[in-house]
Design an enzyme around this catalytic site. Sequence first.
Site, mmCIF file in Angstrom:
data_model
loop_
_atom_site.group_PDB
_atom_site.id
_atom_site.type_symbol
_atom_site.label_atom_id
_atom_site.label_comp_id
_atom_site.label_asym_id
_atom_site.label_seq_id
_atom_site.Cartn_x
_atom_site.Cartn_y
_atom_site.Cartn_z
ATOM 1 N N GLU A 101 0.303 -4.232 -1.508
ATOM 2 C CA GLU A 101 0.931 -3.941 -0.211
ATOM 3 C C GLU A 101 2.452 -4.012 -0.339
ATOM 4 O OE1 GLU A 101 0.988 -2.723 2.537
ATOM 5 O OE2 GLU A 101 -0.552 -3.363 3.941
ATOM 6 N N ASP A 102 3.126 -3.342 0.580
ATOM 7 C CA ASP A 102 4.585 -3.430 0.626
ATOM 8 C C ASP A 102 5.036 -4.722 1.298
ATOM 9 O OD1 ASP A 102 3.636 -2.613 3.113
ATOM 10 O OD2 ASP A 102 5.080 -0.990 3.383
ATOM 11 N N ASP A 105 3.254 -8.855 7.371
ATOM 12 C CA ASP A 105 4.047 -9.235 8.541
ATOM 13 C C ASP A 105 3.160 -10.125 9.428
ATOM 14 O OD1 ASP A 105 6.334 -8.991 10.230
ATOM 15 O OD2 ASP A 105 5.464 -7.303 11.277
ATOM 16 N N PHE A 154 13.770 -6.659 10.303
ATOM 17 C CA PHE A 154 13.161 -5.380 9.942
ATOM 18 C C PHE A 154 13.866 -4.817 8.721
ATOM 19 C CE2 PHE A 154 12.014 -0.938 10.035
ATOM 20 C CZ PHE A 154 10.667 -1.012 10.352
ATOM 21 N N ARG A 167 12.390 5.717 2.238
ATOM 22 C CA ARG A 167 11.452 5.045 1.320
ATOM 23 C C ARG A 167 11.966 5.108 -0.118
ATOM 24 N NH1 ARG A 167 6.569 4.253 4.101
ATOM 25 N NH2 ARG A 167 6.127 5.745 5.740
HETATM 26 P P1 IMP Z 1 1.127 -6.409 9.745
HETATM 27 O O1 IMP Z 1 -0.219 -5.897 10.109
HETATM 28 O O2 IMP Z 1 1.873 -6.905 10.981
HETATM 29 O O3 IMP Z 1 1.103 -7.447 8.663
HETATM 30 O O4 IMP Z 1 1.982 -5.168 9.313
HETATM 31 C C1 IMP Z 1 2.062 -4.720 8.026
HETATM 32 C C2 IMP Z 1 2.629 -3.312 8.014
HETATM 33 O O5 IMP Z 1 3.663 -3.159 9.000
HETATM 34 C C3 IMP Z 1 3.297 -3.030 6.687
HETATM 35 O O6 IMP Z 1 2.377 -2.475 5.769
HETATM 36 C C4 IMP Z 1 4.397 -2.066 7.078
HETATM 37 O O7 IMP Z 1 3.897 -0.747 7.091
HETATM 38 C C5 IMP Z 1 4.763 -2.454 8.478
HETATM 39 N N1 IMP Z 1 5.940 -3.333 8.508
HETATM 40 C C6 IMP Z 1 5.986 -4.632 8.849
HETATM 41 N N2 IMP Z 1 7.219 -5.139 8.772
HETATM 42 C C7 IMP Z 1 8.002 -4.117 8.360
HETATM 43 C C8 IMP Z 1 9.423 -4.010 8.079
HETATM 44 O O8 IMP Z 1 10.226 -4.963 8.183
HETATM 45 N N3 IMP Z 1 9.839 -2.788 7.668
HETATM 46 C C9 IMP Z 1 9.001 -1.712 7.515
HETATM 47 N N4 IMP Z 1 7.692 -1.767 7.771
HETATM 48 C C10 IMP Z 1 7.194 -2.959 8.196
HETATM 49 MG MG MG Z 2 2.439 -0.308 5.361
#
Ligand code: IMP
Ligand code: MG
Length: 179
Positions: A101-102, A105, A154, A167
């Site tokens: 994963e990138d 969050d 962010f 990206r």
């Molecule tokens: P989660 O379900 O809240 O953990 O969200 C994860 C996804 O939200 C990641 O795979 C990203 O695509 C997106 N995301 C969360 N934080 C960021 C950020 O700071 N920048 C860009 N994308 C984010």
């Molecule tokens: Mg993502």
Amino acid sequence: MNVNKYLAEVLLTEEQIQIRVAELGSQISDDYASRSPLLLGILKGSVVFLSDLMRHISVPHEIDFLAISSYGKEARESSGAIKILKDLNESVAGKDLLIVEDIIDSGLTINYLIHLLRGRIPASLKICTLLNKPARRVTEVPLDYVGFDIEDRFVFGYGLDIDELFRNLPFVGVAKSGL
Ligand code: IMP
Ligand code: MG
């Protein structure tokens, strides 16, 4: 489109990222010494990380991709309601899965994926993420490999987008507030 319109500051330089990705790759190579893992990249954010990481993994391995979207992205937050846009090409039953994963969050996206993939009976399932925002977690997530813990800001670049752009940046930047 000029990146300086979006960029508040560079959080992680290209050099910092490359050093850490190489470390993660060698750790993964050690941990999977006698196995051939299947790396699962989550599209689109993980592509840059995955393509660098795999070149630091010395054990034979496969790759595959899952594309997902989460509803309600307006506030730059995931809603936890996830839709599979592209499923895996192959069965994962009996395989050693490593989700790449990138960023983690809230943890809602990864928890959904863990649940989905465990249902397909892999031999093992681990998680590797480049970035982790622990302050934002709403659900506990078992992370096995983390590139960097970061604060609740962010970020974009190195695979992560801001409104689908940037990206391709080799570094991770913090977005200006109020964008
Ligand atoms: P989660 O379900 O809240 O953990 O969200 C994860 C996804 O939200 C990641 O795979 C990203 O695509 C997106 N995301 C969360 N934080 C960021 C950020 O700071 N920048 C860009 N994308 C984010
Ligand atoms: Mg993502």
